[in-house]
Scaffold this motif. Structure first.
Motif, PDB file in Angstrom:
ATOM      1  N   LYS A 154       0.761  -1.323   0.022  1.00  0.00           N
ATOM      2  CA  LYS A 154       0.068   0.056   0.154  1.00  0.00           C
ATOM      3  C   LYS A 154       0.824   1.222   0.058  1.00  0.00           C
ATOM      4  O   LYS A 154       0.501   2.248  -0.549  1.00  0.00           O
ATOM      5  CB  LYS A 154      -1.028  -0.023   1.240  1.00  0.00           C
ATOM      6  CG  LYS A 154      -2.205  -0.813   1.114  1.00  0.00           C
ATOM      7  CD  LYS A 154      -3.349  -0.476   1.683  1.00  0.00           C
ATOM      8  CE  LYS A 154      -3.947   0.589   0.993  1.00  0.00           C
ATOM      9  NZ  LYS A 154      -4.965   1.314   1.552  1.00  0.00           N
ATOM     10  N   LYS A 155       2.068   1.153   0.425  1.00  0.00           N
ATOM     11  CA  LYS A 155       2.780   2.332   0.548  1.00  0.00           C
ATOM     12  C   LYS A 155       3.392   2.802  -0.979  1.00  0.00           C
ATOM     13  O   LYS A 155       3.386   3.822  -1.217  1.00  0.00           O
ATOM     14  CB  LYS A 155       4.286   2.094   1.405  1.00  0.00           C
ATOM     15  CG  LYS A 155       4.961   3.360   1.694  1.00  0.00           C
ATOM     16  CD  LYS A 155       6.231   2.775   2.402  1.00  0.00           C
ATOM     17  CE  LYS A 155       7.119   4.111   2.742  1.00  0.00           C
ATOM     18  NZ  LYS A 155       8.174   3.815   3.686  1.00  0.00           N
ATOM     19  N   GLU A 156       3.935   1.544  -1.895  1.00  0.00           N
ATOM     20  CA  GLU A 156       4.115   1.839  -3.095  1.00  0.00           C
ATOM     21  C   GLU A 156       3.068   1.818  -3.937  1.00  0.00           C
ATOM     22  O   GLU A 156       3.231   1.893  -5.306  1.00  0.00           O
ATOM     23  CB  GLU A 156       5.142   0.442  -3.339  1.00  0.00           C
ATOM     24  CG  GLU A 156       6.550   0.683  -2.786  1.00  0.00           C
ATOM     25  CD  GLU A 156       7.216   2.017  -2.817  1.00  0.00           C
ATOM     26  OE1 GLU A 156       7.294   2.402  -4.065  1.00  0.00           O
ATOM     27  OE2 GLU A 156       7.835   2.464  -2.045  1.00  0.00           O
ATOM     28  N   LEU A 157       1.842   1.555  -3.703  1.00  0.00           N
ATOM     29  CA  LEU A 157       0.698   1.405  -4.412  1.00  0.00           C
ATOM     30  C   LEU A 157       0.831   0.394  -5.519  1.00  0.00           C
ATOM     31  O   LEU A 157       0.640   0.890  -6.705  1.00  0.00           O
ATOM     32  CB  LEU A 157       0.527   2.822  -5.049  1.00  0.00           C
ATOM     33  CG  LEU A 157       0.096   3.878  -4.127  1.00  0.00           C
ATOM     34  CD1 LEU A 157      -0.241   5.579  -4.793  1.00  0.00           C
ATOM     35  CD2 LEU A 157      -0.808   3.634  -2.863  1.00  0.00           C
ATOM     36  N   SER A 158       1.232  -0.809  -5.075  1.00  0.00           N
ATOM     37  CA  SER A 158       1.451  -1.816  -6.294  1.00  0.00           C
ATOM     38  C   SER A 158       1.189  -3.216  -5.555  1.00  0.00           C
ATOM     39  O   SER A 158       1.094  -3.224  -4.371  1.00  0.00           O
ATOM     40  CB  SER A 158       2.922  -1.660  -6.759  1.00  0.00           C
ATOM     41  OG  SER A 158       3.882  -2.095  -5.511  1.00  0.00           O
ATOM     42  N   SER A 159       1.233  -4.132  -6.468  1.00  0.00           N
ATOM     43  CA  SER A 159       1.055  -5.539  -5.952  1.00  0.00           C
ATOM     44  C   SER A 159       1.996  -6.401  -6.988  1.00  0.00           C
ATOM     45  O   SER A 159       2.022  -5.980  -8.286  1.00  0.00           O
ATOM     46  CB  SER A 159      -0.412  -5.871  -6.300  1.00  0.00           C
ATOM     47  OG  SER A 159      -0.741  -7.231  -5.885  1.00  0.00           O
TER      48      SER A 159
END
Lengths: 112, 113
Positions: free
Chosen positions: B67-72
Motif C-alpha cells: 500500500k505504500k508503493e501503491l502496487s502488487s
C-alpha cells in the motif's frame, strides 16, 4: 454447474443493425455486469445491475441498453451497431459487488 | 484520472522458472485489488487483496499488496505450461459508482516447455 452462460459466441453485424447478447447465470447472484475487452486495453464496464429491476451505467454505456427483469438474466442490446463496437463482450456476475466475479465465455462481435 | 498499469506487457519463460508480474495503481479511493487469469476466453478469479490482508497464497501462486508503493506483485513459482495465460489486475475504487473496477491491460505470460 453452468455458471454464467453467454450466447452467441460469435456474431457479425452490418453497421446499423441491432442485436441482443444473452447472459444467464444460475448461481442466484444479485450483481451482474457487462464488459467489453479491446486489444491493449483493460476491461471496460458497459452496464451493471445490483438486482432485478435495477440497472446503472458503467464507463462506456453509449450505444447499449440493458434490462434486468429476473435475477438470472441480463441481456445487452446494441441499438444501432457501429464499427467502434467491434470487441469481445463479457458478462459477469457475483454474489457481492466486485469481490469475486464469475465471467461468461465471451462473445466476439464484429461490426462491418 | 484513476489508472492501473501492469508490467511487463508480455513475458516468455521456460517451464520451471519463477515469474513476478507487477501491477501499480493510482486511484482516488482504494477498496481492494484483484488478480484474474484469462486463458483463451473467460477471466477466472485468483486473489483479492485488501488493506486488512496484504498477502495471499494458493499453491504455486502468491500475491502481495504494497500500500505504500501503491502496487502488487503476483508470483508464480515452478511454472508449468498450464500457467500460460493473460494475467489481469483490477482495482476496486468506488466513487460515483460503487461497482467501478479499474482494469490493467494485462500481462501475457508464455511458458515454454
Amino acid at each position: 454447474n453452468a455458471g454464467v452462460t453467454q450466447t452467441p459466441k460469435f456474431q457479425v453485424l452490418k453497421t446499423g443493425q441491432s442485436m441482443t447478447l444473452q447472459c444467464a447465470q444460475d448461481m442466484n447472484h444479485e450483481y451482474m455486469s457487462w464488459y467489453r475487452q479491446d486489444p491493449g486495453m483493460g476491461l471496460r464496464l458497459i452496464h451493471y445491475s445490483v438486482g432485478a429491476g435495477i440497472t446503472d451505467q458503467g464507463e462506456v454505456p453509449n450505444g447499449y441498453n440493458v434490462s434486468r427483469s429476473t435475477t438470472e438474466d441480463f441481456p445487452l442490446r446494441l441499438l444501432s451497431a457501429a464499427p467502434s463496437q467491434t470487441s469481445v463482450y463479457f458478462c459477469a456476475s457475483s454474489y457481492r459487488g466486485n469481490e469475486k466475479l464469475f465471467f461468461g465465455s465471451g462473445t466476439q462481435l464484429s461490426v462491418l | 484520472e484513476d489508472k492501473v498499469v501492469q508490467s511487463p506487457l508480455s513475458l516468455v519463460v521456460h517451464e520451471g522458472d519463477t515469474v513476478t508480474l507487477n501491477c501499480s495503481y493510482e486511484v482516488t479511493n482504494f477498496r481492494s485489488l484483484l488478480w484474474y487469469k484469462q486463458e483463451k476466453k473467460a477471466p477466472t478469479f485468483l486473489f483479492m487483496l485488501t488493506s486488512s490482508g496484504i498477502e495471499k497464497k494458493s499453491g504455486r501462486l502468491s500475491s502481495i499488496l504494497d500500500k505504500k508503493e501503491l502496487s502488487s506483485i503476483l508470483n508464480i513459482t515452478a511454472t508449468q505450461t498450464g500457467d500460460s495465460a493473460i494475467y489481469l489486475c483490477a482495482v476496486d475504487s468506488p466513487l460515483d459508482s460503487n461497482y467501478q473496477l479499474i482494469w490493467g491491460a494485462g500481462t501475457k505470460l508464455i511458458i515454454k516447455p
